[in-house]
Design a protein around this motif. Structure first.
Motif, PDB file in Angstrom:
ATOM      1  N   VAL A 251      54.550  80.170  73.278  1.00  0.00           N
ATOM      2  CA  VAL A 251      55.944  79.811  73.532  1.00  0.00           C
ATOM      3  C   VAL A 251      56.845  80.720  72.703  1.00  0.00           C
ATOM      4  O   VAL A 251      56.403  81.370  71.754  1.00  0.00           O
ATOM      5  N   ASP A 252      58.113  80.752  73.070  1.00  0.00           N
ATOM      6  CA  ASP A 252      59.085  81.503  72.282  1.00  0.00           C
ATOM      7  C   ASP A 252      59.252  80.848  70.920  1.00  0.00           C
ATOM      8  O   ASP A 252      59.338  79.615  70.818  1.00  0.00           O
ATOM      9  N   SER A 261      61.496  76.081  70.775  1.00  0.00           N
ATOM     10  CA  SER A 261      61.077  75.703  72.138  1.00  0.00           C
ATOM     11  C   SER A 261      60.575  74.267  72.145  1.00  0.00           C
ATOM     12  O   SER A 261      59.422  73.993  72.478  1.00  0.00           O
ATOM     13  N   GLU A 264      59.205  72.959  75.571  1.00  0.00           N
ATOM     14  CA  GLU A 264      57.994  73.678  75.972  1.00  0.00           C
ATOM     15  C   GLU A 264      56.798  73.220  75.152  1.00  0.00           C
ATOM     16  O   GLU A 264      55.692  73.065  75.680  1.00  0.00           O
TER      17      GLU A 264
END
Length: 275
Positions: A251-252, A261, A264
């Motif tokens: 993930v970012d 994130s 996410e």
């Protein structure tokens, strides 16, 4: 910390005579998910707790001498096996038998120990966690030296934690957010507990677990902020290559991807635990 009381609550439980604090979210009758921290505290999980609480009974524990918990860790009490026993004692006090675990940073070493030795872990999530010989990083390792621990003041430790927290998040934290992250280390006892954890950090604990992790094959998801400068994503990729029943979601973000994130991270955790 400003907690949305509709979704996230701070509660307490007595464990071995010490009052431990935890953030909770979700139905108290739901499937239990115990969330662990390392060199930070339960605050790292807060951004994702509302979404996780829609599916699980979430308990983000503060270890003794960390976050909002009482107590003070010694170096012996801060070893991975000792902390794993503390987590099991907390699980007993909370009425948990078998449960899933999600763990960040050094909490990941605790989770891996539990997965191998406790027989109580259903599924595991490792978020930017220590593994193999990925740890301790130099800023932590230097606290193995008693002279360093003796010389460091509360103010100096606070500054070190301030710098580390900024480097752990890709976006710019607000002053209030940063102050919230740093608030536990205004306490000398919590500062000493942090230094005890740093002094006890030893990659022998994770290296010796590798053969048993391969054999146990506990279903495990690694969720990783791909730009982490502390726990490099290469270690996560190595883990999924070597350890059966494991996968990786990138993930970012950096070392605390719940800040960059949060949805996410929550989606990945939910997908794994409900599989």
């Amino acid at each position: 910390m400003t907690v949305d009381n509709a979704h996230v609550r701070r509660q307490h439980v007595k464990v071995n005579g010490t009052t431990l604090s935890y953030l909770s979210s979700g139905d108290s009758q739901g499937s239990p998910l115990l969330l662990l921290h390392g060199t930070f505290w339960s605050r790292v999980w807060q951004p994702s707790l509302p979404a996780l609480g829609e599916h699980f009974r979430c308990i983000a524990l503060d270890l003794p001498g960390f976050g909002r918990s009482e107590g003070e860790l010694t170096i012996n009490e801060a070893s991975v096996p000792a902390l794993a026993q503390t987590v099991l004692d907390a699980a007993d006090a909370l009425g948990l038998d078998k449960f899933s675990v999600a763990a960040h940073d050094i909490g990941g070493a605790i989770a891996q120990h539990l997965a191998v030795h406790s027989g109580r872990i259903k599924r595991m999530v490792l978020m930017n966690a220590v593994m193999f010989d990925s740890w301790p990083v130099p800023t932590v390792e230097r606290f193995r030296d008693p002279a360093v621990r003796e010389a460091v003041t509360v103010e100096e430790l606070q500054q070190g934690r301030r710098d580390a927290t900024r480097k752990a998040v890709a976006r710019e934290l607000t002053d209030d957010e940063l102050d919230d992250y740093l608030s536990p280390w205004k306490s000398p006892a919590r500062s000493r507990s942090w230094m005890a954890m740093a002094a006890a950090a030893d990659n022998a604990y994770t290296l010796e677990l590798v053969p048993a992790l391969k054999e146990a094959a506990v279903p495990t998801l690694l969720v990783w902020g791909r730009d982490d400068g502390f726990q490099k994503i290469e270690f996560a990729r190595r883990y999924v290559e070597e350890i059966p029943a494991s996968g990786l979601v990138e993930v970012d973000g950096k070392h605390i991807p719940t800040e960059d994130s949060p949805q996410e991270v929550a989606d990945a955790v939910v997908g794994h635990l409900r599989a």
